[in-house]
Design a protein around this motif. Structure first.
Motif, PDB file in Angstrom:
ATOM      1  N   PRO A 167       0.616  -1.235  -0.028  1.00  0.00           N
ATOM      2  CA  PRO A 167      -0.055   0.071   0.087  1.00  0.00           C
ATOM      3  C   PRO A 167       0.798   1.239   0.148  1.00  0.00           C
ATOM      4  O   PRO A 167       0.630   2.296  -0.470  1.00  0.00           O
ATOM      5  CB  PRO A 167      -0.987  -0.087   1.468  1.00  0.00           C
ATOM      6  N   LYS A 168       2.085   1.288   0.527  1.00  0.00           N
ATOM      7  CA  LYS A 168       2.903   2.316   0.523  1.00  0.00           C
ATOM      8  C   LYS A 168       4.265   1.980   0.132  1.00  0.00           C
ATOM      9  O   LYS A 168       4.701   0.704   0.332  1.00  0.00           O
ATOM     10  CB  LYS A 168       3.246   2.922   2.113  1.00  0.00           C
ATOM     11  N   PRO A 169       5.138   2.791  -0.398  1.00  0.00           N
ATOM     12  CA  PRO A 169       6.563   2.310  -0.898  1.00  0.00           C
ATOM     13  C   PRO A 169       7.308   1.942   0.356  1.00  0.00           C
ATOM     14  O   PRO A 169       8.399   1.310   0.193  1.00  0.00           O
ATOM     15  CB  PRO A 169       7.097   3.726  -1.307  1.00  0.00           C
ATOM     16  N   TRP A 170       7.098   2.339   1.494  1.00  0.00           N
ATOM     17  CA  TRP A 170       7.833   2.209   2.700  1.00  0.00           C
ATOM     18  C   TRP A 170       7.262   0.809   3.493  1.00  0.00           C
ATOM     19  O   TRP A 170       7.856   0.614   4.750  1.00  0.00           O
ATOM     20  CB  TRP A 170       8.193   3.357   3.229  1.00  0.00           C
ATOM     21  N   PHE A 171       6.269   0.405   3.212  1.00  0.00           N
ATOM     22  CA  PHE A 171       5.474  -0.762   3.991  1.00  0.00           C
ATOM     23  C   PHE A 171       4.874  -1.721   3.407  1.00  0.00           C
ATOM     24  O   PHE A 171       4.375  -1.379   1.979  1.00  0.00           O
ATOM     25  CB  PHE A 171       4.617   0.013   4.983  1.00  0.00           C
ATOM     26  N   ASN A 172       4.927  -3.024   3.606  1.00  0.00           N
ATOM     27  CA  ASN A 172       4.165  -4.054   2.693  1.00  0.00           C
ATOM     28  C   ASN A 172       3.808  -5.046   3.767  1.00  0.00           C
ATOM     29  O   ASN A 172       4.294  -5.372   4.839  1.00  0.00           O
ATOM     30  CB  ASN A 172       5.042  -4.683   1.664  1.00  0.00           C
ATOM     31  N   PHE A 173       2.738  -5.741   3.430  1.00  0.00           N
ATOM     32  CA  PHE A 173       2.358  -6.946   4.246  1.00  0.00           C
ATOM     33  C   PHE A 173       2.262  -8.146   3.404  1.00  0.00           C
ATOM     34  O   PHE A 173       2.029  -8.161   2.243  1.00  0.00           O
ATOM     35  CB  PHE A 173       0.822  -6.592   4.771  1.00  0.00           C
ATOM     36  N   HIS A 174       3.050  -9.239   4.044  1.00  0.00           N
ATOM     37  CA  HIS A 174       3.276 -10.352   3.142  1.00  0.00           C
ATOM     38  C   HIS A 174       2.711 -11.728   3.924  1.00  0.00           C
ATOM     39  O   HIS A 174       2.717 -11.742   5.120  1.00  0.00           O
ATOM     40  CB  HIS A 174       4.570 -10.715   3.022  1.00  0.00           C
ATOM     41  N   MET A 175       1.884 -12.290   2.878  1.00  0.00           N
ATOM     42  CA  MET A 175       1.067 -13.700   3.501  1.00  0.00           C
ATOM     43  C   MET A 175       1.357 -14.917   2.472  1.00  0.00           C
ATOM     44  O   MET A 175       1.476 -14.646   1.354  1.00  0.00           O
ATOM     45  CB  MET A 175      -0.444 -13.467   3.773  1.00  0.00           C
ATOM     46  N   GLY A 176       1.686 -16.034   3.129  1.00  0.00           N
ATOM     47  CA  GLY A 176       2.250 -17.096   2.498  1.00  0.00           C
ATOM     48  C   GLY A 176       1.830 -18.242   3.305  1.00  0.00           C
ATOM     49  O   GLY A 176       1.666 -18.380   4.365  1.00  0.00           O
ATOM     50  N   LEU A 177       1.681 -19.511   2.480  1.00  0.00           N
ATOM     51  CA  LEU A 177       1.442 -20.851   2.936  1.00  0.00           C
ATOM     52  C   LEU A 177       2.230 -21.849   2.463  1.00  0.00           C
ATOM     53  O   LEU A 177       2.315 -22.121   1.084  1.00  0.00           O
ATOM     54  CB  LEU A 177      -0.175 -21.199   2.584  1.00  0.00           C
ATOM     55  N   ASP A 178       3.098 -22.683   3.442  1.00  0.00           N
ATOM     56  CA  ASP A 178       3.911 -23.828   2.948  1.00  0.00           C
ATOM     57  C   ASP A 178       2.944 -24.877   2.578  1.00  0.00           C
ATOM     58  O   ASP A 178       1.901 -25.076   3.608  1.00  0.00           O
ATOM     59  CB  ASP A 178       4.763 -24.108   4.148  1.00  0.00           C
ATOM     60  N   ILE A 179       3.227 -25.554   1.712  1.00  0.00           N
ATOM     61  CA  ILE A 179       2.474 -26.864   1.397  1.00  0.00           C
ATOM     62  C   ILE A 179       3.636 -27.987   1.209  1.00  0.00           C
ATOM     63  O   ILE A 179       4.403 -27.792   0.299  1.00  0.00           O
ATOM     64  CB  ILE A 179       1.771 -26.916  -0.101  1.00  0.00           C
ATOM     65  N   ARG A 180       3.379 -28.950   1.881  1.00  0.00           N
ATOM     66  CA  ARG A 180       4.525 -30.021   1.902  1.00  0.00           C
ATOM     67  C   ARG A 180       4.382 -31.031   0.623  1.00  0.00           C
ATOM     68  O   ARG A 180       3.318 -31.451   0.455  1.00  0.00           O
ATOM     69  CB  ARG A 180       4.598 -30.958   3.188  1.00  0.00           C
ATOM     70  N   LEU A 181       5.498 -31.231   0.063  1.00  0.00           N
ATOM     71  CA  LEU A 181       5.442 -32.136  -1.216  1.00  0.00           C
ATOM     72  C   LEU A 181       6.294 -33.403  -0.859  1.00  0.00           C
ATOM     73  O   LEU A 181       5.845 -34.494  -1.247  1.00  0.00           O
ATOM     74  CB  LEU A 181       6.423 -31.588  -2.382  1.00  0.00           C
ATOM     75  N   SER A 182       7.040 -33.565   0.126  1.00  0.00           N
ATOM     76  CA  SER A 182       7.664 -34.641   0.417  1.00  0.00           C
ATOM     77  C   SER A 182       6.892 -35.463   1.309  1.00  0.00           C
ATOM     78  O   SER A 182       5.741 -35.057   2.071  1.00  0.00           O
ATOM     79  CB  SER A 182       9.107 -34.371   1.568  1.00  0.00           C
ATOM     80  N   LYS A 183       7.054 -36.831   1.414  1.00  0.00           N
ATOM     81  CA  LYS A 183       6.072 -37.885   2.119  1.00  0.00           C
ATOM     82  C   LYS A 183       6.488 -37.574   3.593  1.00  0.00           C
ATOM     83  O   LYS A 183       7.464 -37.029   3.793  1.00  0.00           O
ATOM     84  CB  LYS A 183       6.506 -39.009   1.654  1.00  0.00           C
ATOM     85  N   ASP A 184       5.460 -38.138   4.242  1.00  0.00           N
ATOM     86  CA  ASP A 184       5.523 -38.149   5.738  1.00  0.00           C
ATOM     87  C   ASP A 184       6.091 -39.360   6.209  1.00  0.00           C
ATOM     88  O   ASP A 184       5.518 -40.678   6.133  1.00  0.00           O
ATOM     89  CB  ASP A 184       4.099 -38.084   6.315  1.00  0.00           C
ATOM     90  N   GLU A 185       7.198 -39.222   6.788  1.00  0.00           N
ATOM     91  CA  GLU A 185       8.061 -40.594   7.551  1.00  0.00           C
ATOM     92  C   GLU A 185       8.447 -40.426   8.665  1.00  0.00           C
ATOM     93  O   GLU A 185       8.968 -39.208   8.937  1.00  0.00           O
ATOM     94  CB  GLU A 185       8.893 -41.141   6.409  1.00  0.00           C
ATOM     95  N   ASP A 186       8.991 -41.200   9.454  1.00  0.00           N
ATOM     96  CA  ASP A 186       9.454 -41.160  10.700  1.00  0.00           C
ATOM     97  C   ASP A 186      10.631 -42.057  10.803  1.00  0.00           C
ATOM     98  O   ASP A 186      10.415 -43.309  10.966  1.00  0.00           O
ATOM     99  CB  ASP A 186       8.635 -41.293  11.882  1.00  0.00           C
ATOM    100  N   THR A 187      11.875 -41.574  10.651  1.00  0.00           N
ATOM    101  CA  THR A 187      13.248 -42.531  10.812  1.00  0.00           C
ATOM    102  C   THR A 187      13.729 -42.576  11.955  1.00  0.00           C
ATOM    103  O   THR A 187      14.997 -43.004  12.397  1.00  0.00           O
ATOM    104  CB  THR A 187      14.077 -42.040   9.822  1.00  0.00           C
ATOM    105  N   SER A 188      13.152 -41.639  13.246  1.00  0.00           N
ATOM    106  CA  SER A 188      13.949 -41.603  14.594  1.00  0.00           C
ATOM    107  C   SER A 188      13.719 -42.857  15.196  1.00  0.00           C
ATOM    108  O   SER A 188      13.069 -43.715  15.023  1.00  0.00           O
ATOM    109  CB  SER A 188      12.915 -40.438  15.239  1.00  0.00           C
ATOM    110  N   SER A 189      14.385 -42.825  16.325  1.00  0.00           N
ATOM    111  CA  SER A 189      14.492 -44.081  17.374  1.00  0.00           C
ATOM    112  C   SER A 189      13.041 -44.251  17.984  1.00  0.00           C
ATOM    113  O   SER A 189      12.489 -43.342  18.462  1.00  0.00           O
ATOM    114  CB  SER A 189      15.808 -43.919  18.334  1.00  0.00           C
ATOM    115  N   LYS A 190      12.933 -45.485  18.076  1.00  0.00           N
ATOM    116  CA  LYS A 190      11.496 -45.688  18.932  1.00  0.00           C
ATOM    117  C   LYS A 190      11.625 -45.221  20.268  1.00  0.00           C
ATOM    118  O   LYS A 190      10.593 -45.376  21.175  1.00  0.00           O
ATOM    119  CB  LYS A 190      11.171 -47.244  18.608  1.00  0.00           C
TER     120      LYS A 190
END
Length: 329
Positions: free
Chosen positions: A272-295
């Protein structure tokens, strides 16, 4: 008098902005995750804040759900402030402070309503050399040297990229293409990041079950990448980022976030102004959901349908040009 008014605005404005919103890795002339190869001009001061969060109601895994089972709302929240300053025309510095980090993690031996969170968390310090033009300034080249300075009490949490509370550092190469070589913000642009990050985590305590301390047995390192496209209009910038991380040396099995990941992030910047902006974004995961950590490592995903990395995350950011006053970002 003018300097006094400007200083007063900075002192008053920064706390107001800071407690209104929150952030991810933010810096000079960048997107949420990808940096441009351009730097701030000498003497330029930018500041801002942003919030990112993920939330999900846990679903019980299995057929025999206990009669007293109650769904749990899990969340991941970060709150950051940053400031970027142009040291030279081809060198700037960005200091980002993660004021708040909360991954809804239960405290061992306490009630279910008691959770660990970091206030404050770490400081991120970036030095960017850039704005080195090629082909009549249609291409810009640069690089960033990054440091993560630990200040928090709690590390190795889920939902977030791996960290063990060590002084970590990295180096990222930057390339930007601008369709308009004269006014870069007047037409579309493309930006590529390729980097290496070293966690320096050998010997750090990853988990303490009150009887045994589990420490990292080596130093983890990763290859980080990002590609961004930006299409500007008079009031809005339409952006798309593709980014992720591939471990070169994987973290210890007692680490929560030891899997590779990949995301896309569409975003809109309102100017809205040269000295100010508002930014909105959304992360969307492409990689599969996996768990390789120790039980041996307690995890919310053991009995609840929850991911190691969020399937989505929302970002909100405010950015201001503080010096020189009234000029554009």
């Amino acid at each position: 008098m003018t300097q006094f008014i400007r200083l007063s605005l900075i002192i008053v404005l920064i706390p107001l902005v800071t407690f209104a919103f929150n952030s991810s890795r933010f810096g000079s002339r960048g997107f949420f995750h990808v940096q441009t190869a351009s730097t701030l001009y000498k003497g330029t001061l930018d500041a801002g804040t942003n919030l990112n969060f993920y939330t999900k109601v846990g679903d019980y895994l299995g057929e025999q759900k206990p009669e007293n089972f109650a769904a749990v709302n899990w969340w991941d929240i970060q709150y950051n402030i940053y400031s970027s300053y142009g040291i030279l025309d081809n060198l700037d510095m960005t200091l980002m402070w993660r004021i708040y980090q909360d991954t809804n993690r239960g405290v061992e031996g306490q009630g279910e309503s008691d959770y660990q969170y970091n206030i404050p968390e770490d400081i991120f310090l970036d030095f960017k050399a850039g704005s080195f033009g090629l082909s009549n300034n249609r291409f810009n080249l640069g690089f960033i040297t990054s440091f993560r300075i630990p200040l928090a009490e709690d590390y190795n949490y889920y939902f977030e990229p791996y960290t063990a509370g060590s002084l970590a550092f990295g180096l990222t190469g930057l390339t930007s293409f601008f369709n308009d070589p004269y006014l870069h913000d007047r037409s579309y642009s493309v930006h590529l990041n390729l980097g290496w990050f070293y966690h320096n985590d050998a010997g750090k305590v990853l988990y303490d079950d009150l009887t045994t301390q589990y420490k990292a047995d080596g130093n983890a390192s990763e290859f980080q990448y990002g590609l961004a496209f930006s299409y500007p209009t008079e009031l809005f910038d339409l952006n798309l980022e593709w980014w992720g991380s591939q471990f070169i040396n994987e973290p210890d099995t007692m680490a929560y976030s030891r899997e590779n990941f990949m995301y896309i992030t569409p975003s809109v910047k309102f100017k809205p102004k040269p000295w100010f902006n508002f930014h909105m974004g959304l992360d969307i995961r492409l990689s599969k959901d996996e768990d390789t950590s120790s039980k041996l490592l307690p995890s919310p995903g053991a009995r609840l349908d929850l991911p190691n990395y969020p399937s989505w995350k929302l970002y909100l950011a405010l950015n201001f040009r503080l010096m020189p006053w009234g000029t554009g970002l």
